[in-house]
Structure formats: structure tokens, C-alpha cells
Motif scaffolding. Structure first.
Motif, PDB file in Angstrom:
ATOM      1  N   PHE A  65       0.835  -1.199   0.000  1.00 35.27           N
ATOM      2  CA  PHE A  65       0.000   0.000   0.000  1.00 35.27           C
ATOM      3  C   PHE A  65       0.872   1.253   0.000  1.00 35.27           C
ATOM      4  CE2 PHE A  65      -2.429  -3.329   2.066  1.00 35.27           C
ATOM      5  CZ  PHE A  65      -3.686  -3.213   1.492  1.00 35.27           C
ATOM      6  N   PHE A  66       0.311   2.327  -0.553  1.00 34.36           N
ATOM      7  CA  PHE A  66       0.950   3.641  -0.513  1.00 34.36           C
ATOM      8  C   PHE A  66      -0.099   4.659  -0.092  1.00 34.36           C
ATOM      9  CE2 PHE A  66       2.473   7.707  -1.835  1.00 34.36           C
ATOM     10  CZ  PHE A  66       3.858   7.636  -1.894  1.00 34.36           C
ATOM     11  N   ILE A  67       0.194   5.379   1.000  1.00 35.01           N
ATOM     12  CA  ILE A  67      -0.659   6.458   1.485  1.00 35.01           C
ATOM     13  C   ILE A  67       0.150   7.742   1.387  1.00 35.01           C
ATOM     14  CG2 ILE A  67      -1.892   7.396   3.476  1.00 35.01           C
ATOM     15  CD1 ILE A  67      -2.212   4.501   4.467  1.00 35.01           C
ATOM     16  N   SER A  68      -0.393   8.761   0.780  1.00 38.09           N
ATOM     17  CA  SER A  68       0.365   9.990   0.563  1.00 38.09           C
ATOM     18  C   SER A  68       0.705  10.647   1.895  1.00 38.09           C
ATOM     19  CB  SER A  68      -0.421  10.965  -0.316  1.00 38.09           C
ATOM     20  OG  SER A  68      -1.606  11.385   0.341  1.00 38.09           O
ATOM     21  N   SER A  69       1.778  11.432   1.892  1.00 39.17           N
ATOM     22  CA  SER A  69       2.253  12.059   3.123  1.00 39.17           C
ATOM     23  C   SER A  69       1.269  13.075   3.686  1.00 39.17           C
ATOM     24  CB  SER A  69       3.613  12.714   2.892  1.00 39.17           C
ATOM     25  OG  SER A  69       3.518  13.706   1.893  1.00 39.17           O
ATOM     26  N   ASP A  70       0.353  13.574   2.843  1.00 37.26           N
ATOM     27  CA  ASP A  70      -0.629  14.545   3.324  1.00 37.26           C
ATOM     28  C   ASP A  70      -1.987  13.898   3.617  1.00 37.26           C
ATOM     29  OD1 ASP A  70      -1.384  13.996   0.730  1.00 37.26           O
ATOM     30  OD2 ASP A  70      -1.609  16.090   0.113  1.00 37.26           O
ATOM     31  N   ASP A  86      -2.642  14.078  14.458  1.00 37.29           N
ATOM     32  CA  ASP A  86      -3.056  13.831  13.080  1.00 37.29           C
ATOM     33  C   ASP A  86      -2.504  12.531  12.507  1.00 37.29           C
ATOM     34  OD1 ASP A  86      -4.518  16.177  12.932  1.00 37.29           O
ATOM     35  OD2 ASP A  86      -2.788  17.362  12.272  1.00 37.29           O
ATOM     36  N   VAL A  87      -1.878  11.711  13.334  1.00 37.42           N
ATOM     37  CA  VAL A  87      -1.334  10.448  12.857  1.00 37.42           C
ATOM     38  C   VAL A  87      -2.476   9.512  12.467  1.00 37.42           C
ATOM     39  CG1 VAL A  87       0.021   8.414  13.504  1.00 37.42           C
ATOM     40  CG2 VAL A  87       0.734  10.692  14.252  1.00 37.42           C
ATOM     41  N   VAL A  88      -2.330   8.858  11.332  1.00 44.28           N
ATOM     42  CA  VAL A  88      -3.293   7.839  10.909  1.00 44.28           C
ATOM     43  C   VAL A  88      -2.805   6.493  11.429  1.00 44.28           C
ATOM     44  CG1 VAL A  88      -4.421   6.741   8.947  1.00 44.28           C
ATOM     45  CG2 VAL A  88      -3.886   9.182   8.870  1.00 44.28           C
ATOM     46  N   MET A  89      -3.698   5.734  12.033  1.00 48.49           N
ATOM     47  CA  MET A  89      -3.323   4.490  12.677  1.00 48.49           C
ATOM     48  C   MET A  89      -3.796   3.283  11.869  1.00 48.49           C
ATOM     49  SD  MET A  89      -1.870   5.884  15.239  1.00 48.49           S
ATOM     50  CE  MET A  89      -1.488   4.447  16.243  1.00 48.49           C
ATOM     51  N   LEU A  90      -3.068   2.187  12.013  1.00 42.98           N
ATOM     52  CA  LEU A  90      -3.480   0.883  11.512  1.00 42.98           C
ATOM     53  C   LEU A  90      -3.946   0.047  12.696  1.00 42.98           C
ATOM     54  CD1 LEU A  90      -0.450   0.037   9.190  1.00 42.98           C
ATOM     55  CD2 LEU A  90      -2.789   0.408   8.394  1.00 42.98           C
ATOM     56  N   HIS A  91      -5.101  -0.597  12.563  1.00 45.06           N
ATOM     57  CA  HIS A  91      -5.475  -1.528  13.613  1.00 45.06           C
ATOM     58  C   HIS A  91      -6.195  -2.740  13.042  1.00 45.06           C
ATOM     59  CE1 HIS A  91      -9.577   0.449  13.950  1.00 45.06           C
ATOM     60  NE2 HIS A  91      -9.918  -0.810  14.183  1.00 45.06           N
ATOM     61  N   VAL A  92      -6.044  -3.850  13.743  1.00 51.34           N
ATOM     62  CA  VAL A  92      -6.681  -5.115  13.379  1.00 51.34           C
ATOM     63  C   VAL A  92      -8.033  -5.185  14.067  1.00 51.34           C
ATOM     64  CG1 VAL A  92      -6.542  -7.621  13.564  1.00 51.34           C
ATOM     65  CG2 VAL A  92      -4.493  -6.293  12.998  1.00 51.34           C
ATOM     66  N   GLU A  93      -9.042  -5.582  13.318  1.00 47.80           N
ATOM     67  CA  GLU A  93     -10.407  -5.658  13.834  1.00 47.80           C
ATOM     68  C   GLU A  93     -11.003  -6.999  13.475  1.00 47.80           C
ATOM     69  OE1 GLU A  93     -12.528  -4.913  16.118  1.00 47.80           O
ATOM     70  OE2 GLU A  93     -12.571  -2.763  15.640  1.00 47.80           O
ATOM     71  N   ASN A  94     -12.103  -7.350  14.153  1.00 48.63           N
ATOM     72  CA  ASN A  94     -12.810  -8.597  13.858  1.00 48.63           C
ATOM     73  C   ASN A  94     -14.293  -8.390  14.089  1.00 48.63           C
ATOM     74  OD1 ASN A  94     -13.591  -9.747  16.705  1.00 48.63           O
ATOM     75  ND2 ASN A  94     -11.510  -8.965  16.886  1.00 48.63           N
ATOM     76  N   ALA A  95     -15.080  -9.408  13.765  1.00 48.19           N
ATOM     77  CA  ALA A  95     -16.525  -9.268  13.804  1.00 48.19           C
ATOM     78  C   ALA A  95     -17.117  -9.361  15.206  1.00 48.19           C
ATOM     79  CB  ALA A  95     -17.181 -10.326  12.907  1.00 48.19           C
ATOM     80  N   ALA A  96     -16.317  -9.689  16.215  1.00 46.65           N
ATOM     81  CA  ALA A  96     -16.805  -9.704  17.593  1.00 46.65           C
ATOM     82  C   ALA A  96     -16.827  -8.280  18.138  1.00 46.65           C
ATOM     83  CB  ALA A  96     -15.924 -10.599  18.465  1.00 46.65           C
ATOM     84  N   ALA A  97     -17.860  -7.910  18.809  1.00 45.67           N
ATOM     85  CA  ALA A  97     -17.996  -6.544  19.310  1.00 45.67           C
ATOM     86  C   ALA A  97     -17.150  -6.330  20.561  1.00 45.67           C
ATOM     87  CB  ALA A  97     -19.458  -6.248  19.629  1.00 45.67           C
ATOM     88  N   GLY A  98     -16.515  -5.150  20.644  1.00 48.53           N
ATOM     89  CA  GLY A  98     -15.885  -4.717  21.873  1.00 48.53           C
ATOM     90  C   GLY A  98     -14.588  -5.383  22.251  1.00 48.53           C
ATOM     91  N   VAL A  99     -13.859  -5.960  21.293  1.00 47.85           N
ATOM     92  CA  VAL A  99     -12.613  -6.642  21.646  1.00 47.85           C
ATOM     93  C   VAL A  99     -11.374  -5.957  21.074  1.00 47.85           C
ATOM     94  CG1 VAL A  99     -13.748  -8.876  21.892  1.00 47.85           C
ATOM     95  CG2 VAL A  99     -12.778  -8.222  19.681  1.00 47.85           C
ATOM     96  N   HIS A 100     -11.550  -4.865  20.353  1.00 46.69           N
ATOM     97  CA  HIS A 100     -10.401  -4.162  19.786  1.00 46.69           C
ATOM     98  C   HIS A 100      -9.565  -3.546  20.902  1.00 46.69           C
ATOM     99  CE1 HIS A 100      -8.831  -0.130  18.259  1.00 46.69           C
ATOM    100  NE2 HIS A 100      -7.990  -1.034  17.804  1.00 46.69           N
ATOM    101  N   ASN A 101      -8.256  -3.746  20.842  1.00 43.16           N
ATOM    102  CA  ASN A 101      -7.330  -3.197  21.829  1.00 43.16           C
ATOM    103  C   ASN A 101      -6.514  -2.084  21.174  1.00 43.16           C
ATOM    104  OD1 ASN A 101      -5.517  -2.599  23.805  1.00 43.16           O
ATOM    105  ND2 ASN A 101      -4.574  -4.627  23.888  1.00 43.16           N
ATOM    106  N   PRO A 102      -6.801  -0.803  21.476  1.00 41.27           N
ATOM    107  CA  PRO A 102      -6.059   0.295  20.844  1.00 41.27           C
ATOM    108  C   PRO A 102      -4.564   0.255  21.114  1.00 41.27           C
ATOM    109  CG  PRO A 102      -8.042   1.101  21.948  1.00 41.27           C
ATOM    110  CD  PRO A 102      -7.871  -0.329  22.367  1.00 41.27           C
TER     111      PRO A 102
END
Length: 284
Positions: free
Chosen positions: A145-150, A189-205
Motif C-alpha cells: 500500500f501507498f498512502i500519501s504524506s498529506d 493527526d497520525v493515521v493508525m493501523l489496527h486489526v479488527e474482527n466481527a466480535a464486538a468490543g474486543v479491539h485493543n487500541p
């Protein structure tokens, strides 16, 4: 499966050398079972995406085709000019606020593999779905992937860029299982990557990491059906996902009637654009 401490901080992706594994270590001895290099040559519309099974980015009912394309040469971005990661061409996926408001946020493509015993199905190009590898869906799944610097995050809290789904038959449904999102960091303003799943309420920031900008970066998932997924960013171990949290592959209780397994990339759900190249799957 590797484990990572809950004390992981946002900059730890550069400091977890002890948890690293060589890129492609799981199945590197195998040739790709499937790949999409975006090198179809001159083409327009859905014909640009024949390495994939379905091109929602080119379906006017689901996305705005004028925003999405396979591009050759150089494209001006906030980082200057970006060329392909490999070869001459690469894909662009974009979603505007107008597209989202019109109910067309699906700037993405899918590769779909048919499980043994699944009902026969053709892809968007009239071809029978490729069968799941003889070894199953276990393997390494990669995309660049490529995300522009702006790039600034704008959306509804998430933008999906890399995902797995399972299609069920009798009755038909297709549900996401595990995926990687872009999201904003509430403190800057940092853009973050996070892993998610279909179970509710288990994402760990605490497991989120900054998304690289202004350069190509690699997302990789080493998938072990019924066990879990090891995630890597630029070949560096990032975190693990467990089948105990949400099924990896088919439902672990066997109650479903699986038809196919799906891998997709794009810019789905949020406002913005990114570029992608060199996706592949190496089977076990």
C-alpha cells in the motif's frame, strides 16, 4: 502463535525485534497460489481487474468507478510522484464523501476461492471460482500500500484496506471475519493501523501502530485456520489474532454451510484514497 504484550506502545513496531520472523517465513518455500500484480496492460473498467474475482470499485451500484483505476507511470501525491511498487502499473482506490452519502463506499476488490463441496459460482468475469488450495486456506496473504504524506483521516471511525470474509450458502450471506483498518489517533493527526474482527468490543487500541506515509509498505497475514493469524507490517511481527476471539476461516462450531473464502483490498468506508500493488497468497 506469537504473543505480544498488552504494554505495546505506538512506537513499538520499531522495537520488537525479538518477536520478528523473516518475511515469508511460514510458507516462503512455495510459489504464490494466486497473485495480482496490476499489470493487465491498457484497459478500462472492470477488465482492469481480471486477477481478482470481483471489482466492487467498478460497480456503479457500490462505488464510483470514476474514482478508481489501474494507473501506469507516475501519479502526483502529497509525497511527490509515486511509481508502482513493481512493474509499470498499480491500483488506486478512492472514496469521496459524496460517494459515501450516495451509499457507494465500496472502493475495493476481492479474490474468492471455492471450498470443497461449495456450490459452484462464477466470478464477475464469468469464470468458475478458483478452488481453495489443496492444503486449505492456511497461508500467507500479502498486499502493498501507498498512502500519501498529506493523507488525513476522514470518515466514520474506520476505513477498511485489507480483509478476510467467509461466504455462506443456504441461505447466502458474506460476512467479514478479520480485517485491517485505517483510523485516526484522537490526540494528533497520525493515521493508525489496527486489526479488527466481527466480535464486538474486543479491539485493543494498544496494538494500533502508525500507518507509514509517503512510501510503499507491506501488510502480511500468516493465517492458520481454526488457530489464528500472525500480522506483520513491513516484515516485522505486529500482533496475533486468535480463533478464540473470532473464527479464523470457517465457523469453528461447524454450524455454517461455507461456500467460499474471500480476501480483499481497497479503501472502503472512509473518505480518502490510497494506492495498492503486488497482492498475493502463498499456500501452506
Amino acid at each position: 502463535m506469537k504473543k505480544i504484550s498488552h504494554l505495546l506502545v505506538l512506537t513499538a513496531i520499531c522495537t520488537i525485534t525479538a518477536a520478528m520472523a523473516p518475511a515469508g517465513a511460514a510458507y516462503a518455500q512455495n510459489a504464490p497460489y494466486w497473485r495480482a500484480d496490476w499489470e493487465e496492460g491498457p484497459c478500462t473498467g472492470a477488465s482492469c481487474y481480471t486477477d481478482w474475482s470481483f471489482a466492487q470499485a467498478e460497480n456503479p451500484a457500490e462505488a464510483d468507478p470514476s474514482l478508481n483505476a489501474i494507473i501506469s507511470g507516475l501519479v502526483s501525491t502529497g509525497a511527490g510522484n509515486v511509481s508502482s511498487h513493481g512493474g509499470n502499473s498499480f491500483g488506486k482506490f478512492e472514496t469521496t464523501l459524496a460517494a459515501i452519502n450516495a451509499g457507494k463506499p465500496h472502493s475495493k476488490v476481492y479474490k474468492e476461492w471455492l471450498f470443497a463441496g461449495g456450490l459452484a459460482k462464477n466470478d464477475a468475469f464469468g469464470r468458475p471460482l478458483q478452488a481453495v488450495s489443496p492444503s486449505g486456506i492456511d497461508g500467507t496473504y500479502v498486499a502493498w500500500f501507498f498512502i500519501s504524506s498529506d493523507y488525513q483521516y476522514a470518515g466514520n471511525g474506520w476505513t477498511n484496506i485489507f480483509q478476510f470474509k467467509v461466504t455462506e450458502q443456504s441461505p447466502f450471506k458474506q460476512d467479514p471475519t478479520w480485517w485491517v483498518n485505517l483510523t485516526d489517533n484522537p490526540t494528533d493527526d497520525v493515521v493508525m493501523l489496527h486489526v479488527e474482527n466481527a466480535a464486538a468490543g474486543v479491539h485493543n487500541p494498544a496494538n494500533d501502530v502508525p500507518a507509514p506515509k509517503g512510501r510503499w509498505f507491506q501488510l502480511r497475514a500468516d493465517l492458520y485456520e481454526g488457530v489464528g493469524i500472525d500480522w506483520y507490517l513491513d516484515g516485522v511481527f505486529w500482533q496475533s489474532s486468535s480463533n478464540a476471539t473470532w473464527p479464523v476461516g470457517r465457523d469453528s462450531d461447524g454450524s455454517g454451510t461455507p461456500q467460499s473464502f474471500v480476501f480483499g483490498v481497497g479503501h472502503y468506508g472512509g473518505v480518502g484514497k490510497l494506492y495498492t500493488d503486488d497482492a498475493y497468497m502463498i499456500a501452506k
